[in-house]
Design a protein around this motif. Structure first.
Motif, mmCIF file in Angstrom:
data_model
loop_
_atom_site.group_PDB
_atom_site.id
_atom_site.type_symbol
_atom_site.label_atom_id
_atom_site.label_comp_id
_atom_site.label_asym_id
_atom_site.label_seq_id
_atom_site.Cartn_x
_atom_site.Cartn_y
_atom_site.Cartn_z
ATOM 1 N N GLY A 609 0.803 -1.077 0.015
ATOM 2 C CA GLY A 609 -0.130 0.001 -0.001
ATOM 3 C C GLY A 609 0.708 1.389 0.288
ATOM 4 N N GLN A 610 1.952 1.195 -0.435
ATOM 5 C CA GLN A 610 3.098 2.274 -0.371
ATOM 6 C C GLN A 610 3.276 2.729 -1.793
ATOM 7 O OE1 GLN A 610 5.567 0.278 2.428
ATOM 8 N NE2 GLN A 610 5.251 1.935 3.796
ATOM 9 N N ALA A 611 2.473 3.016 -2.732
ATOM 10 C CA ALA A 611 3.001 3.291 -4.046
ATOM 11 C C ALA A 611 3.864 4.371 -4.394
ATOM 12 C CB ALA A 611 1.754 3.491 -4.896
ATOM 13 N N TRP A 612 3.845 5.050 -3.511
ATOM 14 C CA TRP A 612 4.836 6.456 -3.518
ATOM 15 C C TRP A 612 6.244 5.860 -3.533
ATOM 16 C CZ3 TRP A 612 7.940 7.935 0.778
ATOM 17 C CH2 TRP A 612 7.834 7.021 1.709
ATOM 18 N N LYS A 613 6.552 4.785 -2.601
ATOM 19 C CA LYS A 613 7.906 4.346 -2.413
ATOM 20 C C LYS A 613 8.357 3.552 -3.977
ATOM 21 C CE LYS A 613 8.237 3.545 2.416
ATOM 22 N NZ LYS A 613 8.468 2.792 3.596
ATOM 23 N N LEU A 664 2.217 -2.978 -13.781
ATOM 24 C CA LEU A 664 2.348 -2.198 -12.425
ATOM 25 C C LEU A 664 2.755 -0.796 -12.683
ATOM 26 C CD1 LEU A 664 2.843 -4.632 -9.652
ATOM 27 C CD2 LEU A 664 0.954 -4.445 -10.779
ATOM 28 N N ILE A 665 2.038 0.016 -12.097
ATOM 29 C CA ILE A 665 2.592 1.483 -12.208
ATOM 30 C C ILE A 665 3.799 1.914 -11.288
ATOM 31 C CG2 ILE A 665 1.712 4.101 -11.977
ATOM 32 C CD1 ILE A 665 0.100 2.512 -14.130
ATOM 33 N N THR A 708 -8.424 3.658 -10.301
ATOM 34 C CA THR A 708 -8.546 3.470 -8.821
ATOM 35 C C THR A 708 -7.612 2.231 -8.487
ATOM 36 O OG1 THR A 708 -10.449 2.107 -9.402
ATOM 37 C CG2 THR A 708 -10.717 4.336 -8.507
ATOM 38 N N ARG A 709 -6.731 1.840 -9.317
ATOM 39 C CA ARG A 709 -5.788 0.527 -9.070
ATOM 40 C C ARG A 709 -4.425 0.832 -9.895
ATOM 41 N NH1 ARG A 709 -6.226 -0.458 -14.912
ATOM 42 N NH2 ARG A 709 -8.481 -0.918 -15.207
ATOM 43 N N PRO A 710 -3.594 0.192 -9.098
ATOM 44 C CA PRO A 710 -2.069 0.675 -9.719
ATOM 45 C C PRO A 710 -1.583 -0.166 -10.628
ATOM 46 C CG PRO A 710 -1.804 -0.827 -7.528
ATOM 47 C CD PRO A 710 -3.467 -0.477 -7.868
ATOM 48 N N TRP A 711 -2.543 -0.325 -11.698
ATOM 49 C CA TRP A 711 -1.921 -1.303 -12.958
ATOM 50 C C TRP A 711 -2.972 -0.813 -14.023
ATOM 51 C CZ3 TRP A 711 -4.704 -3.872 -8.960
ATOM 52 C CH2 TRP A 711 -5.873 -4.426 -9.137
ATOM 53 N N TRP A 736 -3.778 4.478 -3.819
ATOM 54 C CA TRP A 736 -3.679 3.162 -3.789
ATOM 55 C C TRP A 736 -3.399 2.250 -2.785
ATOM 56 C CZ3 TRP A 736 -0.625 4.435 -8.662
ATOM 57 C CH2 TRP A 736 -1.275 4.923 -9.646
ATOM 58 N N HIS A 737 -3.494 2.941 -1.717
ATOM 59 C CA HIS A 737 -2.862 2.362 -0.415
ATOM 60 C C HIS A 737 -3.734 1.149 0.314
ATOM 61 C CE1 HIS A 737 -5.884 4.934 1.629
ATOM 62 N NE2 HIS A 737 -5.780 4.301 2.877
ATOM 63 N N GLU A 738 -5.091 1.175 -0.439
ATOM 64 C CA GLU A 738 -5.852 0.090 0.062
ATOM 65 C C GLU A 738 -5.834 -1.046 -1.025
ATOM 66 O OE1 GLU A 738 -9.843 1.781 0.432
ATOM 67 O OE2 GLU A 738 -8.996 2.547 2.583
ATOM 68 N N VAL A 739 -5.131 -0.802 -2.034
ATOM 69 C CA VAL A 739 -5.018 -1.939 -3.324
ATOM 70 C C VAL A 739 -3.797 -2.600 -3.155
ATOM 71 C CG1 VAL A 739 -5.284 -2.486 -5.511
ATOM 72 C CG2 VAL A 739 -6.819 -0.640 -4.572
#
Length: 751
Positions: A609-613, A664-665, A708-711, A736-739
């Motif tokens: 849930g840490q897309a920013w990293k 994946l983004i 709403t999803r990281p892909w 996207w922290h919940e996905v």
């Protein structure tokens, strides 16, 4: 990395108040490519002339053996022994360098033991130039200017000689470097302007055969054949080491061309290559055609940025992604097969140089996007290998199975193409071929089937843990293929095998640990140590190679521990006393970008849930591990994989599980990028605010709707549309922290 390009690029920017959706009208993308990228340091690339996926790689040879000269050329050197017609791009395997041609004249007197006492010339990078499809260098000791270009199956040379009564060429079939060694060579004088022959050799490719025909624009006044170093009379010679020396007089600035056609099957096929692809004596026309071929391929992706270094890096990596696989069937469709017999590729082009342990990860998924018309031929080529040997290729080259590296990674390449709707091959045969490797007995696969894992052996390159993990991933790919074809018993069997990684999970250490045939974990285990239990890696690197079930891996370790382990991957530096192997390059903590097992790891923050990293680490890798200069690759380029990672990641997405069509983004580099697709469609990626500091995604939209999803999926790209990123210098911690799960089977329509 310090930027020091050896090429002066001319970039024509037409500033007409264009919006980001408009393209510069006359920008020639070949001008942004630096073929020297990776020719220094660990990159092991060659700078010579070739066309996309071409059979010929006509490039300079320094003439010295060594790891840094695997591709025949090293930036740090200052001599050139000649120009050979076959080279590997960015590998750690010293082979090829076939059909060495050296221009000579009365000044060709320098030799050295390091190059086998062959004549050589000094050169300077100030008098050297390379661009897609063309290479030029001035040979200082001879006063000869050398120019090279290529068609698909021919190498085209042009030499500008000074005035000399003893100018000419030497074709040396005894020339060999590194692992390569000639086993039988043959030369035939056809006439004063034509030499034909063949070179059989053994090296990494145990049974390589190269037939050639060389035609000269100027007739020789004397031709001398040699067996080893002894002159022989007659029109032909056969031995392990043969060469021919042709001489003629030249006037000042006289240009002489040489056209060399090659084949793995026959001299007739080599001659046909010249007849079909280079019938005229017009070097500039062939050079222009090669350049235009490259330009057409590079134009498939157009990027816009204010950062010229990023753009040059992008187009150079895009170029290098197309240097392999290489065309292998000759102008008559013939080729020497992996069974040692000659075959004909009917209805397709046969390719080889499949560095699959590397390229299944990103290079082959990139081909499905950029070159969908070539993918069926690549798969047909793998299936022909299966028909000839009973198995799909592992690492095939020049009609040989080298068995280099591990896994049966032709499987994800085939499965990926199938799920992306790419046809042109027999699906049932392809499925049977995928099973063939999984049900074989070599390389620890029998023990893997019987025990559920590959046990410890102290043989060199046992790589037991790595083998288990890669076989398990390949089995997951077979399982999805089976389910799509309605083969439910096979689906259940291979899905169960895909969980075999669990046999290595050690709850105490939290790593995937070697164990013996009795099920006992290896004692005195240190995760950061490089041992023969892990393929060119350690336990830190291979912990993450469960792309088919990252959720299961996370559950086994525990979510908090998994998240902390992922952070530590990038911050736990090696100890000063650690002995790091040659392939541990491009390091960030334990992360090693210079070798493939780490390539997907930065994207795994999506599971925490840490897309920013992910965005932070991907941008770090993009901007510190690549540069458009001779020391521009942080590790072996590996037949396009390093370059494909950059291509995908700079666009903002990456295939973490590369058989699924799911990307994946990450973090895009481009204000505007357009991918040209079949049928006139386009997929556009927009990130107007992006720059050195704006690396974090605040929001994302697909075709105007909030993502709403990281892909994104392959079909969403190929259907055409627009992916828009709003970028910021500060992270959006809630994006996207919940996905934290990627439902691959559902997304592949396999509920």
């Amino acid at each position: 990395m310090k930027y020091a390009s050896i090429i002066t690029f001319t970039l024509v920017l037409l500033l007409n108040g264009c919006s980001h959706s408009e393209q510069p009208a006359k920008e020639r993308l070949t001008s942004l490519v630096n073929p020297f990228m990776g020719s220094d340091g660990p990159g092991n690339t060659y700078p010579g002339a070739t066309v996309p996926f071409g059979m010929v790689q006509l490039s300079p040879d320094i003439g010295y053996s060594g790891w840094d000269r695997i591709a025949g050329y090293a930036w740090a050197d200052s001599i050139i022994t000649g120009f050979s017609h076959l080279h590997l791009s960015g590998t750690g395997a010293g082979d090829l360098y076939d059909i060495l041609l050296t221009p000579v004249n009365s000044q060709s007197v320098k030799t050295t033991p390091e190059n086998g006492h062959r004549p050589y010339s000094l050169f300077s990078h100030d008098q050297e130039h390379a661009e897609p499809g063309y290479y030029q260098v001035f040979l200082q000791d001879y006063g000869i200017n050398a120019e090279l270009t290529a068609t698909r199956r021919t190498g085209i040379h042009q030499y500008t000689f000074p005035q000399d009564d003893n100018s000419g060429f030497i074709i040396d079939l005894g020339y060999a470097l590194n692992w390569d060694w000639p086993t039988e060579t043959f030369l035939q004088i056809e006439d004063a302007q034509t030499i034909s022959g063949y070179r059989y050799s053994s090296g990494w490719a145990a049974d390589q055969r190269v037939y050639f025909v060389a035609r000269f624009s100027k007739p020789a006044t004397s031709i001398q054949l040699f067996k080893k170093e002894t002159a022989v009379d007659g029109p032909s010679v056969k031995d392990t080491h043969t060469k021919v020396d042709l001489r003629f007089a030249t006037s000042d600035n006289e240009k002489v061309m040489v056209k060399v056609g090659i084949s793995s099957a026959s001299i007739e096929g080599a001659a046909k290559a010249i007849e079909n692809e280079a019938p005229e004596w017009d070097f500039n026309a062939i050079k222009t055609a090669a350049s235009d071929t490259w330009e057409n391929q590079l134009q498939k992706i157009r990027v816009q940025s204010d950062n010229e270094t990023w753009k040059r890096t992008f187009y150079t990596t895009l170029y290098q992604s197309m240097l392999a696989p290489t065309l292998y069937s000759d102008a008559q469709g013939a080729y020497k097969g992996a069974d040692g017999h000659y075959h004909t590729a009917t209805g397709y082009d046969k390719y080889d140089t499949f560095s699959l342990w590397d390229t299944f990860r990103a290079a082959h998924p990139l081909y499905t996007l950029m070159h969908p018309e070539r993918v069926p031929d690549m798969i047909q080529s793998m299936l022909s290998h299966y028909r000839e040997t009973g198995l799909l290729p592992v690492w095939s080259m020049q009609g040989n199975e080298t068995n280099m590296m591990i896994g049966y990674h032709a499987v994800p390449v085939i499965v990926d193409a199938y799920f992306k709707g790419i046809g042109g091959f027999d699906v049932e045969e392809a499925y049977a071929a995928c099973k063939s490797n999984a049900l074989s007995s070599d390389h620890g696969i029998q023990e893997y089937r019987e025990l559920g894992y590959v046990p410890i052996s102290f043989d060199h390159e046992n790589w037991s843990v790595s083998k288990t993990l890669e076989y398990a991933y390949n089995d997951w790919c077979i399982a999805t293929f089976a389910k799509a074809l309605g083969k439910m018993d096979d689906y259940a069997y291979f899905l169960k095998r895909s969980e075999n990684w669990r046999h290595h999970f050690d709850a105490e250490s939290g790593f995937l640990r070697p164990k013996d045939a009795k099920g006992q974990f290896l004692k005195d285990f240190v995760a950061r140590d490089y041992t023969d239990h892990y393929c060119e890696s350690n336990a830190w690197h291979y912990f993450w190679f469960v792309p088919q079930n990252i959720e299961g891996l996370q559950s086994a370790l525990g979510k908090e521990r998994f998240s902390a382990r992922l952070d530590s991957m990038f911050t736990y530096d090696p100890y000063p006393s650690d002995e790091l192997p040659i392939f541990s390059t491009g390091m960030i903590g334990q992360y090693v970008h210079g070798n493939e097992p780490s390539h997907h790891v930065a994207y795994l923050y999506h599971y925490t849930g840490q897309a920013w990293k992910t965005q932070e680490r991907v941008r770090q890798i993009l901007t510190t591990m690549y540069a458009p200069e001779h020391y521009g690759h942080c590790g072996n380029e590996d037949c396009g994989q390093m370059s494909a990672w950059y291509t995908f990641s700079s666009l903002g997405f990456y295939p973490v599980n590369p058989s699924t069509g799911i990307y994946l983004i990450g973090s895009p580099l481009w204000k505007h990028a357009t991918i040209q697709l079949p049928g006139g469609k386009q997929f556009t990626v927009e990130a107007p605010e992006v720059d050195d500091t704006h690396l974090y995604i605040q929001e994302a939209f697909l075709n105007g709707e909030a993502l709403t999803r990281p892909w994104i999926t392959h079909s969403e790209i190929t259907n055409g549309g627009t992916l828009t990123f709003k970028m910021s210098p500060t992270p959006n911690l809630s994006l996207w922290h919940e996905v934290t799960e990627i439902p691959y089977l559902e997304l592949m329509n396999l509920p």
